[in-house]
Structures are given as structure tokens and as C-alpha cells.
Design a protein around this motif. Structure first.
Motif, PDB file in Angstrom:
ATOM      1  N   GLY A   1       4.136   2.072   2.008  1.00  0.00           N
ATOM      2  CA  GLY A   1       5.162   2.982   1.508  1.00  0.00           C
ATOM      3  C   GLY A   1       4.810   4.428   1.823  1.00  0.00           C
ATOM      4  N   ILE A   2       5.745   5.125   2.471  1.00  0.00           N
ATOM      5  CA  ILE A   2       5.539   6.524   2.837  1.00  0.00           C
ATOM      6  C   ILE A   2       6.733   7.338   2.347  1.00  0.00           C
ATOM      7  CG2 ILE A   2       5.319   8.161   4.732  1.00  0.00           C
ATOM      8  CD1 ILE A   2       3.796   6.085   6.301  1.00  0.00           C
ATOM      9  N   LEU A   3       6.435   8.355   1.532  1.00  0.00           N
ATOM     10  CA  LEU A   3       7.476   9.279   1.060  1.00  0.00           C
ATOM     11  C   LEU A   3       7.540  10.438   2.049  1.00  0.00           C
ATOM     12  CD1 LEU A   3       6.145   7.793  -1.554  1.00  0.00           C
ATOM     13  CD2 LEU A   3       7.534   9.413  -2.825  1.00  0.00           C
TER      14      LEU A   3
ATOM     15  N   ALA B   1       0.870  -1.177   0.000  1.00  0.00           N
ATOM     16  CA  ALA B   1       0.000   0.000   0.000  1.00  0.00           C
ATOM     17  C   ALA B   1       0.905   1.224   0.000  1.00  0.00           C
ATOM     18  CB  ALA B   1      -0.921   0.013   1.218  1.00  0.00           C
ATOM     19  N   VAL B   2       0.463   2.289  -0.647  1.00  0.00           N
ATOM     20  CA  VAL B   2       1.259   3.515  -0.687  1.00  0.00           C
ATOM     21  C   VAL B   2       0.384   4.693  -0.281  1.00  0.00           C
ATOM     22  CG1 VAL B   2       2.908   2.729  -2.413  1.00  0.00           C
ATOM     23  CG2 VAL B   2       0.785   3.783  -3.172  1.00  0.00           C
ATOM     24  N   VAL B   3       0.962   5.571   0.530  1.00  0.00           N
ATOM     25  CA  VAL B   3       0.279   6.803   0.914  1.00  0.00           C
ATOM     26  C   VAL B   3       0.682   7.870  -0.092  1.00  0.00           C
ATOM     27  CG1 VAL B   3      -0.035   8.531   2.719  1.00  0.00           C
ATOM     28  CG2 VAL B   3       0.309   6.127   3.336  1.00  0.00           C
ATOM     29  N   ALA B   4      -0.296   8.501  -0.721  1.00  0.00           N
ATOM     30  CA  ALA B   4      -0.002   9.428  -1.813  1.00  0.00           C
ATOM     31  C   ALA B   4      -0.828  10.704  -1.690  1.00  0.00           C
ATOM     32  CB  ALA B   4      -0.273   8.766  -3.163  1.00  0.00           C
ATOM     33  N   ARG B   5      -0.182  11.820  -1.993  1.00  0.00           N
ATOM     34  CA  ARG B   5      -0.898  13.082  -2.145  1.00  0.00           C
ATOM     35  C   ARG B   5      -1.437  13.142  -3.572  1.00  0.00           C
ATOM     36  NH1 ARG B   5       1.211  17.214   1.650  1.00  0.00           N
ATOM     37  NH2 ARG B   5       2.892  16.284   2.882  1.00  0.00           N
ATOM     38  N   PRO B   6      -2.675  13.575  -3.750  1.00  0.00           N
ATOM     39  CA  PRO B   6      -3.211  13.674  -5.114  1.00  0.00           C
ATOM     40  C   PRO B   6      -2.503  14.756  -5.920  1.00  0.00           C
ATOM     41  CG  PRO B   6      -4.730  14.661  -3.540  1.00  0.00           C
ATOM     42  CD  PRO B   6      -3.647  13.984  -2.735  1.00  0.00           C
ATOM     43  N   LEU B   7      -2.302  14.494  -7.196  1.00  0.00           N
ATOM     44  CA  LEU B   7      -1.737  15.501  -8.090  1.00  0.00           C
ATOM     45  C   LEU B   7      -2.773  16.587  -8.352  1.00  0.00           C
ATOM     46  CD1 LEU B   7      -0.005  13.157 -10.699  1.00  0.00           C
ATOM     47  CD2 LEU B   7       1.048  14.284  -8.734  1.00  0.00           C
ATOM     48  N   ASP B   8      -2.307  17.801  -8.601  1.00  0.00           N
ATOM     49  CA  ASP B   8      -3.221  18.912  -8.860  1.00  0.00           C
ATOM     50  C   ASP B   8      -4.038  18.688 -10.132  1.00  0.00           C
ATOM     51  OD1 ASP B   8      -2.376  20.241  -6.595  1.00  0.00           O
ATOM     52  OD2 ASP B   8      -0.796  21.337  -7.654  1.00  0.00           O
ATOM     53  N   PHE B   9      -3.415  18.047 -11.133  1.00  0.00           N
ATOM     54  CA  PHE B   9      -4.093  17.786 -12.401  1.00  0.00           C
ATOM     55  C   PHE B   9      -4.756  16.416 -12.300  1.00  0.00           C
ATOM     56  CE2 PHE B   9      -3.720  16.835 -17.143  1.00  0.00           C
ATOM     57  CZ  PHE B   9      -4.837  17.599 -17.453  1.00  0.00           C
ATOM     58  N   LEU B  10      -6.066  16.387 -12.092  1.00  0.00           N
ATOM     59  CA  LEU B  10      -6.770  15.151 -11.765  1.00  0.00           C
ATOM     60  C   LEU B  10      -6.671  14.067 -12.834  1.00  0.00           C
ATOM     61  CD1 LEU B  10      -9.948  16.493  -9.927  1.00  0.00           C
ATOM     62  CD2 LEU B  10      -7.816  15.609  -8.962  1.00  0.00           C
ATOM     63  N   PRO B  11      -6.732  14.383 -14.142  1.00  0.00           N
ATOM     64  CA  PRO B  11      -6.569  13.303 -15.130  1.00  0.00           C
ATOM     65  C   PRO B  11      -5.218  12.588 -15.017  1.00  0.00           C
ATOM     66  CG  PRO B  11      -7.551  15.227 -16.151  1.00  0.00           C
ATOM     67  CD  PRO B  11      -7.126  15.643 -14.780  1.00  0.00           C
TER      68      PRO B  11
END
Length: 294
Positions: free
Chosen positions: A184-186, A137-147
Motif C-alpha cells: 500500500g502506497i499513499l 505491507a504499507v509504506v509509511a512516513r513516521p509521525l512527528d510525535f513518536l509515541p
């Protein structure tokens, strides 16, 4: 958004058809072109390098920046090849080292935290580890550009990895640990002052997310550093380092800060060895530990 998503996804499919070595070569050229172009974050990256290596000459700093652009140019064209990964060809893309450290951590039966950063090709590492070992599993921040966010999350989850949104992470992380997964944590992005702890990073105070320290202390899940380092042959070596021993003094606030500092020190060690691998374009030291008088 669906049209934009389909266009990006189609472009990714086309790029994945380029032979891997050719893609890396083209990516190197793209990186050099970008280095010579007036990109907005170029000055941010150069200033970060200068301040992080104060004894480095201006010429040397610019050489590092040039290598950074080359690396990320290559990475840009490597990521689509995640589509091509299989059990049988995985060794053409990555090698693994230190897997005994990961297995020792799994043997404790508490799940595993993977400490990493925006270093090397972290997206390829996620896919490769998912394919080889699973339980990711990975913890992720969403990208500003959704597509684009949708496309990248599709690549991340292609081999079964669970993507956990950054803002709703804690409960889902605990649940994943109970299932024996690795998370996974960045840990190399800046935080707002009220969400992080200020710890030294390249000799300057950097506000750093405390979530990993809090959850590791609470759950007892071991923390294993993992970093993908590019080799001369173009492949990546994914290094699983020894477990980072948690510090427990009994003072909760101090323990969270001290362990966050220990995790950050691990990241700094890898960046110092391979400065061209890290994403210097981020305003890592943007949150100040003081109030500026205007």
C-alpha cells in the motif's frame, strides 16, 4: 516516551469501548466543534478547496470544509475500533467491492501495488484488508510525535501487516513483492523538487513521489487503486478498481513522469467524487516548480 505511549494507548483502549455508531456520532460533534475553532491549518484547507474548485462559490467551499471536519472527527473515533475487528464482525465495519480486480492482479505472480491516498479512513482500510486477505505491507512516513507513531504502527500491524519506513522503502518493497504481497502506497503528499515529478493535480502542478512509477516499471507488479468510501449507513465500502495500465514508451524519464501523472489522476477522480473524504489540511502544492525571486 514510554509514559506518553502508555497514556495514548490507554486512551485508545477506552475509546474502542464506545459503541461504533455512538463513536461516529460523537466524532461528528467533535468535527463541528473543530470547524468552529481557530485551528491553524483551517485556512490551508479552505484555500486548497477554493483553488481546486475555482467555480465553487465561497458558501459551497465552506460547506465542503465543514463536511471535511465532520468526516475527520468521525475518523478520529473510528480508528480505535481497529482493536475490535475480527473475522466475524468485519462486515459490520466495511464492505468490499471489486475484489476480482485484486485477484486478477495477484494471479500474475508479481505481487501487487495498492495505490491509495489520505482518503476516507485509510487506517481502517489497512486493518480490514489485512484481516480479510492478508499479505499486506504499507509504506509509511513516521509521525512527528513518536509515541503516537508507535501506537498507530501497532494498529497497522495488528493483523500482520508489515510497516515499511518511507526512507528505506525500495529494497524492502521489492522483497515483499517477491513474497507475493500487496504494497500500500499513499501517493498524495508533496515531495521536494529533487525527489519527485511535477504532475497536474486539480489543475495545478504538484510535486509527487516517483517511487511507485519507478518500481512498477522495474518489477512489472500491477497497480490496483483502492479507496474506502463512507456509505450512508456509516460503514465503509473498500473499492478495488481496475488495474492502472502502465505506459511504456522506452523513454525512462518520460515513462516515470507519465505514470506518476496517471496515478495522480486516479486519486483526483476519487477526491472529486467525495471531496469531504480527503485530507485538505496538507500543503500538497507547497513545492514550487519555479524559483521565487526574493
Amino acid at each position: 516516551m514510554d509514559v506518553k505511549f502508555r497514556l495514548i494507548d490507554s486512551a485508545m483502549k477506552l475509546m474502542s469501548c464506545i459503541p461504533f455508531k455512538t463513536a461516529q456520532s460523537v466524532g461528528r460533534t467533535l468535527g463541528l466543534i473543530a470547524y468552529r475553532s481557530p485551528i491553524s491549518r483551517k485556512h490551508v484547507a479552505l484555500e486548497n478547496i477554493r483553488k481546486s474548485f475555482p467555480h465553487m462559490s465561497e458558501t459551497e467551499a465552506r460547506r465542503v470544509l465543514r463536511r471535511v471536519f465532520i468526516h475527520f472527527g468521525r475518523m478520529f473515533l473510528e480508528i480505535p475500533h481497529i482493536r475490535n475487528l475480527t473475522q466475524s464482525n468485519l462486515a459490520d465495519y466495511v464492505d468490499f467491492a471489486g475484489e476480482e480486480n485484486l485477484q486478477a492482479a495477484f494471479s500474475k505472480g508479481k505481487g501487487v501495488f495498492i495505490l491509495t491516498a489520505h482518503f476516507g479512513n485509510w487506517e481502517l482500510m489497512c486493518a480490514a484488508v489485512s484481516l480479510r486477505i492478508g499479505r499486506v505491507a504499507v509504506v509509511a512516513r513516521p509521525l512527528d510525535f513518536l509515541p503516537m507513531d508507535r501506537v498507530i504502527n501497532g494498529l497497522r500491524s495488528r493483523f500482520g501487516a508489515e510497516v515499511i519506513p518511507h526512507k528505506t522503502a525500495a529494497r524492502r518493497i521489492v522483497g515483499a513483492l517477491r513474497k507475493g504481497m500487496m504494497i500500500g502506497i499513499l501517493l498524495d503528499q508533496k515531495e521536494d523538487w529533487y525527489q519527485g515529478a511535477f504532475v497536474p493535480f486539480f489543475g495545478r502542478w504538484a510535486c509527487t513521489n516517483i517511487g511507485l512509477a519507478v518500481l512498477a516499471l522495474r518489477t512489472g507488479a500491477p497497480v490496483i487503486p483502492a479507496f474506502p468510501v463512507r456509505q450512508e449507513n456509516g460503514k465503509y465500502r473498500i473499492l478495488f478498481d481496475e488495474e492502472v495500465k502502465l505506459q511504456r514508451s522506452g523513454d525512462k524519464i518520460r515513462d516515470v513522469e507519465d505514470n506518476t501523472e496517471s496515478f495522480t489522476r486516479v486519486i483526483e477522480t476519487y477526491v472529486r467524487k467525495n471531496p469531504d473524504h480527503w485530507f485538505w489540511f496538507h500543503k500538497r502544492w507547497g513545492t514550487k516548480n519555479y524559483c521565487e525571486l526574493v
